[in-house]
Design a protein around this motif. Structure first.
Motif, PDB file in Angstrom:
ATOM      1  N   UNK A   3     -13.854 -53.652 -10.764  1.00 41.90           N
ATOM      2  CA  UNK A   3     -15.147 -54.190 -11.186  1.00 41.90           C
ATOM      3  C   UNK A   3     -14.998 -55.004 -12.461  1.00 41.90           C
ATOM      4  N   UNK A   4     -14.277 -54.455 -13.452  1.00 37.32           N
ATOM      5  CA  UNK A   4     -14.092 -55.145 -14.729  1.00 37.32           C
ATOM      6  C   UNK A   4     -13.391 -56.481 -14.515  1.00 37.32           C
ATOM      7  N   UNK A   5     -12.376 -56.506 -13.640  1.00 31.39           N
ATOM      8  CA  UNK A   5     -11.657 -57.756 -13.372  1.00 31.39           C
ATOM      9  C   UNK A   5     -12.567 -58.775 -12.682  1.00 31.39           C
ATOM     10  N   UNK A   6     -13.319 -58.302 -11.695  1.00 32.50           N
ATOM     11  CA  UNK A   6     -14.192 -59.209 -10.951  1.00 32.50           C
ATOM     12  C   UNK A   6     -15.291 -59.782 -11.841  1.00 32.50           C
ATOM     13  N   UNK A   7     -15.790 -58.940 -12.729  1.00 35.15           N
ATOM     14  CA  UNK A   7     -16.916 -59.330 -13.585  1.00 35.15           C
ATOM     15  C   UNK A   7     -16.592 -60.558 -14.434  1.00 35.15           C
ATOM     16  N   UNK A   8     -15.327 -60.720 -14.804  1.00 34.17           N
ATOM     17  CA  UNK A   8     -14.925 -61.834 -15.664  1.00 34.17           C
ATOM     18  C   UNK A   8     -15.131 -63.185 -14.976  1.00 34.17           C
ATOM     19  N   UNK A   9     -15.044 -63.206 -13.642  1.00 28.96           N
ATOM     20  CA  UNK A   9     -15.154 -64.467 -12.914  1.00 28.96           C
ATOM     21  C   UNK A   9     -16.347 -64.515 -11.958  1.00 28.96           C
ATOM     22  N   UNK A  20     -25.652 -60.647 -11.304  1.00 30.93           N
ATOM     23  CA  UNK A  20     -26.432 -59.934 -10.296  1.00 30.93           C
ATOM     24  C   UNK A  20     -25.652 -59.731  -8.999  1.00 30.93           C
ATOM     25  N   UNK A  21     -24.566 -60.471  -8.814  1.00 29.16           N
ATOM     26  CA  UNK A  21     -23.727 -60.251  -7.628  1.00 29.16           C
ATOM     27  C   UNK A  21     -23.091 -58.870  -7.651  1.00 29.16           C
ATOM     28  N   UNK A  22     -22.863 -58.345  -8.846  1.00 28.47           N
ATOM     29  CA  UNK A  22     -22.127 -57.084  -8.975  1.00 28.47           C
ATOM     30  C   UNK A  22     -22.859 -55.918  -8.322  1.00 28.47           C
ATOM     31  N   UNK A  23     -24.176 -55.946  -8.310  1.00 22.47           N
ATOM     32  CA  UNK A  23     -24.920 -54.814  -7.748  1.00 22.47           C
ATOM     33  C   UNK A  23     -24.743 -54.719  -6.240  1.00 22.47           C
ATOM     34  N   UNK A  24     -24.308 -55.810  -5.606  1.00 23.70           N
ATOM     35  CA  UNK A  24     -24.071 -55.786  -4.161  1.00 23.70           C
ATOM     36  C   UNK A  24     -22.581 -55.755  -3.813  1.00 23.70           C
ATOM     37  N   UNK A  25     -21.739 -56.127  -4.749  1.00 24.16           N
ATOM     38  CA  UNK A  25     -20.302 -56.076  -4.511  1.00 24.16           C
ATOM     39  C   UNK A  25     -19.725 -54.738  -4.982  1.00 24.16           C
ATOM     40  N   UNK A  26     -20.307 -54.175  -6.041  1.00 24.43           N
ATOM     41  CA  UNK A  26     -19.919 -52.859  -6.543  1.00 24.43           C
ATOM     42  C   UNK A  26     -21.178 -51.987  -6.656  1.00 24.43           C
ATOM     43  N   UNK A  27     -21.803 -51.663  -5.520  1.00 27.07           N
ATOM     44  CA  UNK A  27     -23.102 -50.974  -5.570  1.00 27.07           C
ATOM     45  C   UNK A  27     -23.043 -49.597  -6.220  1.00 27.07           C
ATOM     46  N   UNK A  28     -21.931 -48.917  -6.095  1.00 24.95           N
ATOM     47  CA  UNK A  28     -21.835 -47.572  -6.665  1.00 24.95           C
ATOM     48  C   UNK A  28     -21.997 -47.608  -8.180  1.00 24.95           C
ATOM     49  N   UNK A  29     -21.387 -48.602  -8.821  1.00 21.34           N
ATOM     50  CA  UNK A  29     -21.418 -48.686 -10.281  1.00 21.34           C
ATOM     51  C   UNK A  29     -22.591 -49.488 -10.826  1.00 21.34           C
ATOM     52  N   UNK A  30     -23.006 -50.509 -10.113  1.00 19.54           N
ATOM     53  CA  UNK A  30     -23.982 -51.444 -10.670  1.00 19.54           C
ATOM     54  C   UNK A  30     -25.299 -51.526  -9.904  1.00 19.54           C
ATOM     55  N   UNK A  31     -25.414 -50.827  -8.819  1.00 20.46           N
ATOM     56  CA  UNK A  31     -26.649 -50.947  -8.045  1.00 20.46           C
ATOM     57  C   UNK A  31     -26.919 -49.703  -7.227  1.00 20.46           C
ATOM     58  N   UNK A  32     -27.201 -49.911  -5.947  1.00 21.72           N
ATOM     59  CA  UNK A  32     -27.472 -48.812  -5.025  1.00 21.72           C
ATOM     60  C   UNK A  32     -26.939 -49.220  -3.655  1.00 21.72           C
ATOM     61  N   UNK A  33     -26.919 -48.278  -2.734  1.00 22.27           N
ATOM     62  CA  UNK A  33     -26.398 -48.563  -1.403  1.00 22.27           C
ATOM     63  C   UNK A  33     -27.444 -49.243  -0.511  1.00 22.27           C
ATOM     64  N   UNK A  34     -28.574 -49.558  -1.063  1.00 17.76           N
ATOM     65  CA  UNK A  34     -29.619 -50.277  -0.325  1.00 17.76           C
ATOM     66  C   UNK A  34     -30.160 -51.368  -1.240  1.00 17.76           C
ATOM     67  N   UNK A  35     -30.551 -52.487  -0.653  1.00 20.69           N
ATOM     68  CA  UNK A  35     -31.162 -53.559  -1.438  1.00 20.69           C
ATOM     69  C   UNK A  35     -32.654 -53.254  -1.580  1.00 20.69           C
TER      70      UNK A  35
END
Length: 268
Positions: free
Chosen positions: A15-21, A26-41
């Motif tokens: 997640x930390x690596x992806x976040x840099x680029x 707001x993409x992070x909540x759907x690419x890393x839902x466990x850490x930044x969002x939820x399993x449902x939109x």
């Protein structure tokens, strides 16, 4: 199943690596839902629907989020129900990454719920888990999300409840696919358009109530839905990602398997 600490740390490093680029935070909540969002939109209207139902049961509702993880959804509920609580089974998700656990989240297996609540929200049930009996002992109203094909034993029919209403939204995977196709691949625009025609929305929200609460729940939800067109432009910032990916409020997908418009309440 408890999380493997090694895998948990590795996922967080990714997640930390992806976040840099990332092209959008707001993409992070759907690419890393466990850490930044939820399993449902979700949108703010989902929050307001649940709050309306809860306050139809009590002016000061006792609310529990089962399997709340880091509490992304719960934090937004607490803006309207400040005493709302959450339970999470695995303490490792906090201490292994040095993340402070909020006081309103308890480490507890859902099978051992002891208090009574006016409403319980079940946003995620691990495959192989079934704690519906424990939920049924603890509340008269349940709202649950069901990821078709993944979440098992998440329906509460036959546990003394009646399904009052339901609606469809995308799962995090549905949105993830659109984000990756649009922003992180080099496929031609023509192919993106063709793939978008097949987009799915696999998350279902079910509202259950015991017979004596059905009328309260139904009236509250009907009134809330009537207000939604006036509230649509007051959503969360990340809702723009859903719109960009073709998951608009009341949008009808081209996929023939998705018959009803997204977020449109269906009555049972």
């Amino acid at each position: 199943m408890p999380f493997n600490l090694k895998d948990l740390r590795k996922a967080f490093e990714e997640l930390v690596r992806f976040e840099k680029n990332a092209q959008s935070p707001d993409h992070l909540r759907y690419i890393f839902p466990f850490f930044r969002g939820s399993y449902f939109a979700y949108r703010k209207i989902d929050i307001l629907r649940i709050v309306a139902v809860a306050k139809a049961i009590s002016s000061n509702p006792r609310y529990l989020d089962v399997g709340c993880g880091y509490g992304d959804f719960l934090k937004r509920i607490r803006k309207f129900i400040p005493c709302a609580e959450g339970i999470e089974k695995d303490y490792a998700i906090f201490y292994s990454l040095d993340i402070l656990k909020p006081d309103y989240i308890s480490i507890l297996d859902a099978h051992w719920i002891e208090k009574k609540f006016d409403i319980i929200f079940v946003g995620w049930m691990e495959p192989g888990q079934d704690f519906r009996d424990a939920i049924a002992r603890s509340t008269d109203v349940v709202i649950t999300t069901l990821d078709q094909g993944i979440s098992l034993a998440a329906e509460f029919d036959g546990h003394g409840y009646q399904k009052v209403a339901w609606w469809r939204t995308p799962s995090w995977e549905d949105v993830n696919t659109e984000i990756m196709n649009r922003y992180y691949t080099k496929m031609p625009a023509s192919m993106q358009i063709e793939l978008a025609k097949m987009r799915g929305a696999h998350n279902l929200w079910y509202v259950y109530a015991r017979p004596q609460k059905i009328q309260n729940v139904m009236v509250a939800l009907e009134r809330q839905v009537e207000k939604e067109l006036l509230l649509y432009d007051q959503g969360y910032d990340f809702e723009s990602i859903l719109d960009e990916c073709g998951y608009g409020y009341l949008e009808k997908l081209e996929n023939p398997a998705m018959l009803e418009p997204l977020w449109k309440v269906q009555w049972n």
